[in-house]
Design a protein around this motif. Structure first.
Motif, mmCIF file in Angstrom:
data_model
loop_
_atom_site.group_PDB
_atom_site.id
_atom_site.type_symbol
_atom_site.label_atom_id
_atom_site.label_comp_id
_atom_site.label_asym_id
_atom_site.label_seq_id
_atom_site.Cartn_x
_atom_site.Cartn_y
_atom_site.Cartn_z
ATOM 1 N N ARG A 40 -3.315 -27.229 51.869
ATOM 2 C CA ARG A 40 -4.395 -26.988 52.398
ATOM 3 C C ARG A 40 -5.162 -27.717 51.854
ATOM 4 O O ARG A 40 -5.179 -27.587 50.557
ATOM 5 C CB ARG A 40 -4.458 -25.225 51.975
ATOM 6 C CG ARG A 40 -3.204 -24.339 52.190
ATOM 7 C CD ARG A 40 -3.172 -24.065 53.993
ATOM 8 N NE ARG A 40 -2.306 -24.953 54.664
ATOM 9 C CZ ARG A 40 -2.521 -25.466 56.144
ATOM 10 N NH1 ARG A 40 -2.681 -24.568 56.280
ATOM 11 N NH2 ARG A 40 -1.203 -25.624 55.866
ATOM 12 N N PRO A 41 -7.284 -27.608 51.667
ATOM 13 C CA PRO A 41 -7.651 -28.283 51.210
ATOM 14 C C PRO A 41 -7.932 -28.259 49.724
ATOM 15 O O PRO A 41 -8.118 -28.692 48.841
ATOM 16 C CB PRO A 41 -9.372 -28.006 51.605
ATOM 17 C CG PRO A 41 -8.752 -27.566 52.735
ATOM 18 C CD PRO A 41 -7.390 -27.072 52.989
ATOM 19 N N ALA A 42 -7.932 -27.009 49.613
ATOM 20 C CA ALA A 42 -8.119 -26.054 48.217
ATOM 21 C C ALA A 42 -7.163 -26.716 47.033
ATOM 22 O O ALA A 42 -7.318 -26.441 45.769
ATOM 23 C CB ALA A 42 -8.206 -24.361 47.864
ATOM 24 N N GLY A 43 -5.798 -26.217 47.992
ATOM 25 C CA GLY A 43 -4.947 -26.746 46.938
ATOM 26 C C GLY A 43 -4.114 -28.505 46.639
ATOM 27 O O GLY A 43 -2.808 -28.617 45.997
ATOM 28 N N ARG A 44 -4.798 -29.334 47.270
ATOM 29 C CA ARG A 44 -4.011 -30.499 47.603
ATOM 30 C C ARG A 44 -4.476 -31.044 46.111
ATOM 31 O O ARG A 44 -3.009 -31.850 45.606
ATOM 32 C CB ARG A 44 -4.887 -31.448 47.965
ATOM 33 C CG ARG A 44 -4.645 -32.206 49.312
ATOM 34 C CD ARG A 44 -5.419 -32.836 49.930
ATOM 35 N NE ARG A 44 -4.663 -31.867 51.271
ATOM 36 C CZ ARG A 44 -5.039 -31.583 52.490
ATOM 37 N NH1 ARG A 44 -6.442 -32.633 52.496
ATOM 38 N NH2 ARG A 44 -4.587 -30.896 53.189
ATOM 39 N N ASP A 45 -4.886 -31.052 44.987
ATOM 40 C CA ASP A 45 -4.694 -31.681 43.600
ATOM 41 C C ASP A 45 -3.027 -30.964 43.156
ATOM 42 O O ASP A 45 -2.923 -31.667 42.401
ATOM 43 C CB ASP A 45 -6.089 -31.177 42.897
ATOM 44 C CG ASP A 45 -7.358 -31.489 43.348
ATOM 45 O OD1 ASP A 45 -7.180 -32.386 44.920
ATOM 46 O OD2 ASP A 45 -8.638 -31.057 43.364
ATOM 47 N N ARG A 87 -0.875 -30.916 44.829
ATOM 48 C CA ARG A 87 0.635 -31.335 45.419
ATOM 49 C C ARG A 87 1.745 -32.194 44.289
ATOM 50 O O ARG A 87 2.465 -31.998 44.139
ATOM 51 C CB ARG A 87 0.027 -32.179 46.341
ATOM 52 C CG ARG A 87 1.136 -32.691 47.190
ATOM 53 C CD ARG A 87 0.909 -33.348 48.213
ATOM 54 N NE ARG A 87 2.054 -33.761 48.874
ATOM 55 C CZ ARG A 87 2.740 -34.664 49.676
ATOM 56 N NH1 ARG A 87 1.343 -34.123 50.716
ATOM 57 N NH2 ARG A 87 3.581 -35.065 50.247
ATOM 58 N N ALA A 88 0.691 -33.140 43.180
ATOM 59 C CA ALA A 88 1.848 -33.731 42.812
ATOM 60 C C ALA A 88 2.224 -32.986 41.456
ATOM 61 O O ALA A 88 3.660 -33.012 41.243
ATOM 62 C CB ALA A 88 1.560 -34.312 41.615
ATOM 63 N N MET A 89 2.071 -32.026 40.650
ATOM 64 C CA MET A 89 2.203 -31.245 39.551
ATOM 65 C C MET A 89 3.426 -30.421 40.732
ATOM 66 O O MET A 89 5.092 -30.037 40.333
ATOM 67 C CB MET A 89 1.286 -30.403 39.736
ATOM 68 C CG MET A 89 1.540 -29.598 38.140
ATOM 69 S SD MET A 89 0.537 -28.288 37.686
ATOM 70 C CE MET A 89 0.727 -27.029 38.544
ATOM 71 N N VAL A 90 3.303 -29.617 41.695
ATOM 72 C CA VAL A 90 4.303 -28.766 42.401
ATOM 73 C C VAL A 90 5.348 -29.771 42.472
ATOM 74 O O VAL A 90 6.615 -29.073 42.452
ATOM 75 C CB VAL A 90 3.706 -28.099 43.419
ATOM 76 C CG1 VAL A 90 4.850 -27.647 44.885
ATOM 77 C CG2 VAL A 90 2.476 -27.542 43.092
ATOM 78 N N ASN A 91 5.551 -31.308 42.831
ATOM 79 C CA ASN A 91 6.815 -31.952 43.909
ATOM 80 C C ASN A 91 7.286 -31.598 42.091
ATOM 81 O O ASN A 91 8.608 -31.683 42.461
ATOM 82 C CB ASN A 91 5.882 -32.895 44.117
ATOM 83 C CG ASN A 91 6.260 -33.404 45.711
ATOM 84 O OD1 ASN A 91 7.432 -32.256 46.567
ATOM 85 N ND2 ASN A 91 5.098 -33.824 46.094
ATOM 86 N N VAL A 92 6.715 -32.029 41.077
ATOM 87 C CA VAL A 92 7.656 -32.681 39.970
ATOM 88 C C VAL A 92 8.140 -31.126 39.465
ATOM 89 O O VAL A 92 8.972 -31.149 39.061
ATOM 90 C CB VAL A 92 6.733 -32.330 38.379
ATOM 91 C CG1 VAL A 92 6.831 -33.017 36.946
ATOM 92 C CG2 VAL A 92 5.685 -34.443 38.981
ATOM 93 N N VAL A 93 7.687 -30.001 38.916
ATOM 94 C CA VAL A 93 8.176 -29.137 39.078
ATOM 95 C C VAL A 93 9.807 -28.990 39.707
ATOM 96 O O VAL A 93 11.174 -28.552 39.371
ATOM 97 C CB VAL A 93 6.927 -27.651 39.340
ATOM 98 C CG1 VAL A 93 8.462 -26.040 38.627
ATOM 99 C CG2 VAL A 93 6.470 -27.865 38.152
ATOM 100 N N SER A 144 5.414 -20.793 50.240
ATOM 101 C CA SER A 144 3.627 -20.556 49.870
ATOM 102 C C SER A 144 3.141 -21.903 48.612
ATOM 103 O O SER A 144 2.077 -22.384 49.326
ATOM 104 C CB SER A 144 4.245 -19.425 48.617
ATOM 105 O OG SER A 144 4.692 -18.119 49.563
ATOM 106 N N LEU A 145 3.892 -22.441 48.257
ATOM 107 C CA LEU A 145 3.569 -23.578 47.083
ATOM 108 C C LEU A 145 3.491 -24.560 48.331
ATOM 109 O O LEU A 145 2.428 -25.102 48.143
ATOM 110 C CB LEU A 145 4.989 -23.964 46.227
ATOM 111 C CG LEU A 145 4.835 -22.807 45.096
ATOM 112 C CD1 LEU A 145 5.473 -23.631 44.041
ATOM 113 C CD2 LEU A 145 3.260 -23.661 44.604
ATOM 114 N N ALA A 146 4.393 -24.810 49.047
ATOM 115 C CA ALA A 146 4.359 -25.857 50.210
ATOM 116 C C ALA A 146 3.035 -25.856 50.815
ATOM 117 O O ALA A 146 2.107 -26.421 51.129
ATOM 118 C CB ALA A 146 5.173 -25.774 51.196
#
Lengths: 307, 254
Positions: free
Chosen positions: B80-85, B87-93, B73-75
């Motif tokens: 998606r366009p709405a979640g692109r911002d 991405r960096a945060m999810v990667n860090v977490v 779900s996170l990936a």
């Protein structure tokens, strides 16, 4: 019918499309012609809202495209692109049936429609419907791509350089097929290309684009004979102008009735360029002409080509 | 032809070996007695190995299903366009989740959720998230641009694009991530035994504490076989998916 009214699209400071207006009457084959970066693809993609215009309005069949949901709009507009974009994990049948399925057509109607389209593109239905895209040649893939765009019988068909990536022989065949399909189905088509020959061959109207504007909108013959600006005359090319003129005229424009000649007849809708080519190859200055039923109806002579 | 290929597959034999050890460890009593004279009992008795296996499997399954649901779900969201911002945060977490030692997660989780299976599931979940997220993102971004443009241009809704086009085409790469995640979780789950979860690690820690080497050996071999069998199953599934996908990707990526 498509009405584009003073549409502008900016990327940063640059106006990619600049207050562009264009009306494409129903049944027309309008080619947006220009070099890369002239805004032709952007214009096309604003019609089905893949790109949102910054200002101005676009109407399809009299309806403002912003008044319907984007997905509903796109399902009413056929769309075919250079990279084709067939879904690799679906069969030819499933690919063609994409939009009808979204529109929840009955299974039997869906199947009949796929058969009908495969036949329209001269792909044997029982051989092709179960194949996967990777099993098709480039030309077959593009046929399926266009068939998919036509599947739900859309009023409008948008095509973005659909034949630019196929080899010249296949391209020639695909252009002939598209011209035939346009005659048979009478769709309104907007077609983007940078290939002048392709534009001359297919268009009823050509819009020559430059820096986000239309330099000239006219039928192919007029673009060649009366270019509206230096840009247009440079773009369509002064070189080989005579041959290009021959390529947009047909035998039916020049032939003599009531005469006869020896040899295999050419159909009435053969271009004069092709006629010249045949004359040269057969070392003759007179060829018989036949109608769609194959009956001889007259003669075309070398002198008629340069009249 | 097909039958012989099944017989020749290591998967069958390793699975059989695992099953026999799991159910009939007792048969090895004489061997273990000879190898470890004076140790009594020589086989872990407090619960059956099969019961430990089931509990171990349950923990891994719960954590992995949660990690797959959350990771995919996170990936999907950050591609998606709405979640692109985000991405960096999810990667860090996710990276922090992976670098944070599971033992430390247990230490923090126990005071909050208590002893038992729950802290273990939390630790496995966090630990397994990164490979799933990373591979799902890679898979989704590997979908040819033309295919995505066609899907959008034909009028598939964003959800239909994800479900019918992006996820099926990303599946082989996603599966590689899930395979890594699950295999690691099987090994890592053993430490859950230190906070009261029943796993195949229980005999290991029991043996270490009580100085009973045979228990350690029994637990370790079973855990290793469990991980190997699972990995082989995934390899097979992956090969099948890639075979399906191979006919798929070639020829359209132009």
């Amino acid at each position: 019918m498509i009405e584009i009214d003073s549409v502008t699209k900016r990327y940063g400071e640059r106006r990619v499309v600049d207050r562009l207006s264009l009306t494409v009457p129903a049944g027309d084959f309008c080619v947006l012609l220009g070099s890369s970066g002239c805004g032709k693809s952007t214009t096309l993609r604003m019609i089905n809202r893949l790109i949102a215009a910054d200002s101005g309005s676009i109407r399809v069949a009299g309806e403002d495209i912003r008044s319907v949901p984007a997905e509903a709009l796109r399902r009413r507009i056929g769309y075919a692109i250079q990279s084709i974009g067939l879904f690799p994990h679906w069969t030819v049948e499933d690919n063609i049936a994409t939009v009808p399925r979204l529109l929840k057509w009955q299974q039997s109607r869906l199947r009949d429609r796929v058969t009908e389209l495969l036949e329209l593109f001269r792909l044997e239905p029982e051989t092709y419907r179960g194949k996967y895209p990777h099993q098709l040649s480039g030309g077959e893939q593009q046929r399926v791509g266009v068939a998919r765009a036509l599947a739900a019988d859309p009023e409008v068909l948008l095509m973005d350089e659909p034949f630019a990536a196929v080899d010249p022989i296949t391209r020639d065949a695909l252009q002939a097929e598209l011209a035939r399909i346009h005659r048979e189905t009478i769709k309104t088509i907007v077609f983007v290309t940078h290939d002048i020959e392709e534009a001359l061959r297919l268009a009823t109207q050509i819009a020559v684009m430059h820096e986000g504007r239309i330099e000239q909108l006219a039928p192919p013959l007029e673009i060649l004979e009366h270019p509206a600006s230096d840009f247009v005359s440079d773009f369509v090319g002064r070189q080989g102008l005579g041959l290009k003129l021959l390529s947009v005229r047909k035998i039916s424009d020049r032939m003599r009735t009531g005469e006869n000649a020896e040899g295999d007849p050419l159909p009435l809708d053969t271009s004069l360029r092709e006629t010249l080519s045949v004359m040269t190859a057969r070392r003759t200055d007179r060829l018989p002409v036949c109608n769609a039923e194959g009956r001889k109806v007259g003669v075309i002579a070398l002198a008629d080509l340069v009249r | 032809m097909r039958g012989s290929s099944v017989l020749a597959s290591p998967l069958l034999w390793v699975s059989l070996f695992f099953a026999v050890l799991l159910l009939r460890m007792d048969e090895l009593r004489p061997v273990l007695h000879w190898a470890f004279p004076g140790v009594e009992p020589v086989i872990y008795q407090r619960s059956s190995f099969f019961a430990l296996f089931l509990s171990h499997l349950g923990l891994v399954a719960a954590a992995s299903v949660a990690a797959i649901l959350a990771g995919v779900s996170l990936a999907a969201f950050v591609t998606r366009p709405a979640g692109r911002d985000f991405r960096a945060m999810v990667n860090v977490v996710a990276t922090v989740g992976q670098t944070f030692p599971p033992a430390a997660v247990l230490a923090i989780a126990v005071p909050i959720v208590g002893f038992g299976p729950r802290p273990t599931i939390i630790a496995l979940f966090l630990y397994g998230l990164l490979p799933i997220i990373e591979n799902t993102i890679a898979g989704l971004e590997g979908v040819p641009r033309g295919v995505r443009e066609a899907a959008e241009g034909l009028g598939l809704s964003p959800w239909q694009q994800l479900r019918d086009v992006d996820l099926p085409l990303a599946a082989p790469v996603m599966l590689s991530g899930i395979r890594v995640s699950v295999t690691i979780a099987i090994g890592t789950a053993t430490i859950g035994s230190t906070v009261g979860a029943l796993t195949l690690g229980t005999p290991i820690f029991n043996g270490l504490v009580g100085n009973k080497l045979p228990f350690v050996l029994e637990g370790a071999v079973l855990v290793a076989l469990f991980a190997i069998v699972t990995d082989m199953l995934f390899a097979r599934l992956e090969r099948w998916l890639r075979w399906e996908a191979k006919q798929v990707i070639s020829g359209t990526d132009r």
